[in-house]
Design a protein around this motif. Structure first.
Motif: not given
Ligand code: AMP
Length: 400
Positions: A68-79
């Motif tokens: 899984i491409d964690v960097e791209r799909f991580t929800l940390s982007h919205v934190v």
């Protein structure tokens, strides 16, 4: 949301599936803002919120090694953005379930917010897996579903998880309640005349919706690419316009059904034609049934706009789904913009208007008229299925 949140942890399914640019910055935060009233309510009433959501389609865009491409799909982007909007420091857990997620949930105090990692990093999510849903449920005392945009999916976090909470431990969030209430205004005993304006590319995407609408609307205005399948089926010359050859028989059946039900089904009398699918195209306006070869209808014409406007102005309830033309190109956006304008005017004169479905929502936003219609739905596919009369799994699960 008449749950007692005081001193409790609430697992909240939100829809934070927001668009991101290449640097993973949020380009449209509508969905996050839409969830704020529910989160704020939980915090204001002495509770803590454990948020879960999917983001994108990680299983469709795996890395070369199959992971899984964690960097791209991580929800940390919205934190950070959520922290800014709430004015509360939002915590993030790199797991959705597991030891770290349990520890993070356990240590959460009243007034605090935690976001779990993307639910779709777990294979059980899309399968609606019970074991995964049970682990999620184990993190909290209460469950709130505020993800209307995902309510048509029977996934673990939207549907299965609800079975682990009793009737007095689960509720819809404010967004979900609003979506259901507003769609129900159109479906149940609307003020008449009721007009549906349906557009977009293809008939095939909206067959169920059209069939269902004919059962109860007074007027059905059909625009966009799908109109040409109807016009050709009736013997019109539509040149190179978008036509689904195999849907012509169905189009004729729909026209017959509308007649039998006394529904006024109106197709665009004239069209704005282009000699190529481009904003640089040469254009002309002709009758929609006399389109020369080499030309295609990319917007409804002036006569059609006037006719559609008259019907909309005389309506007490209005449902709009789908653009009247290729509104992404400025030369072919006039019909769609006019529908947005007239729908806003009819609303100002007392009509109830619901705009549902991705592209018409984008059009209303682009025209700056989102707050001039009665309700703009956040749930594209989910709203379509709701209006088609289907029971959405995410809604049904809350009753069981
Ligand atoms: P939908 O997702 O079905 O609502 O379709 C939206 C898409 O339909 C938009 O991208 C429009 O550009 C496209 N569309 C609308 N009218 C036409 C048309 N006359 N010919 C081709 N595409 C169209």
């Amino acid at each position: 949301m008449n749950l007692d949140f005081n001193g409790k942890k609430t697992l909240v399914r939100v829809d934070f599936n927001v668009p991101l640019d290449k640097a993973y910055h949020i380009t449209d935060d509508t969905r996050i803002r839409a969830a704020l009233p529910t989160i704020k309510h939980i915090l204001a009433n002495g509770g803590s919120a454990i948020l879960m959501s999917h983001l994108g389609r990680p299983s469709k865009k795996l890395k070369e090694d199959g992971s899984i491409d964690v960097e791209r799909f991580t929800l940390s982007h919205v934190v950070q953005h959520l922290s800014d909007l709430l004015g509360v420091t939002v915590k993030f857990c790199e797991e959705t379930v597991g030891e770290k997620a349990s520890a993070a949930a356990a240590s959460l105090g009243a007034g605090e917010v935690l976001i779990l990692e993307n639910t779709r990093f777990n294979k059980g999510e899309k399968k609606g897996d019970e074991a995964f849903a049970k682990q999620l449920a184990g993190l909290a005392d209460l469950y709130v579903n505020d993800a209307f945009g995902s309510a048509h999916r029977a996934h673990a976090s939207t549907t299965t998880v609800a079975q682990f909470f009793g009737q007095d431990q689960k509720s819809f969030g404010f967004l979900m309640q609003n979506e259901i209430e507003n769609a129900t205004k159109i479906l149940n005993d609307p003020e008449r005349p009721l007009t549906a304006i349906i557009g977009g590319a293809k008939v095939s995407d909206k067959i169920l919706l059209l069939e269902r609408l004919i059962e109860f609307v007074d007027n059905l205005l059909v625009g966009g690419g799908m109109a040409y399948t109807f016009l050709k089926a009736q013997g019109g010359q539509v040149g190179n316009s978008l036509v689904e050859e195999d849907k012509q028989a169905l189009a004729l059946q729909l026209i017959e059904k509308a007649k039998a039900k006394g529904v006024s089904l109106i197709l665009p009398k004239d069209s704005v034609l282009a000699d190529q699918f481009s904003n640089e195209a040469n254009i002309q306006t002709t009758d929609s049934t006399a389109i020369p070869e080499g030309w295609m209808g990319l917007d409804i014409g002036e006569t059609a706009r006037t006719e559609f406007s008259e019907v909309i102005k005389n309506s007490k309830s209005i449902l709009w789904n789908g653009p009247m033309g290729v509104f992404e190109m400025s030369k072919f956006a006039n019909g769609t913009n006019m529908i947005a304008q007239i729908t806003a005017e009819a609303t100002a004169s007392g009509a109830f208007s619901l705009v549902g479905g991705g592209d018409s929502v984008a059009a209303v936003n682009k025209a700056g008229l989102a707050d001039k219609v009665s309700y703009v739905s956040t749930g594209g596919g989910a709203m379509l299925e709701f209006l088609e009369g289907k029971e959405l799994p995410g809604i049904a699960a809350m009753k069981g």
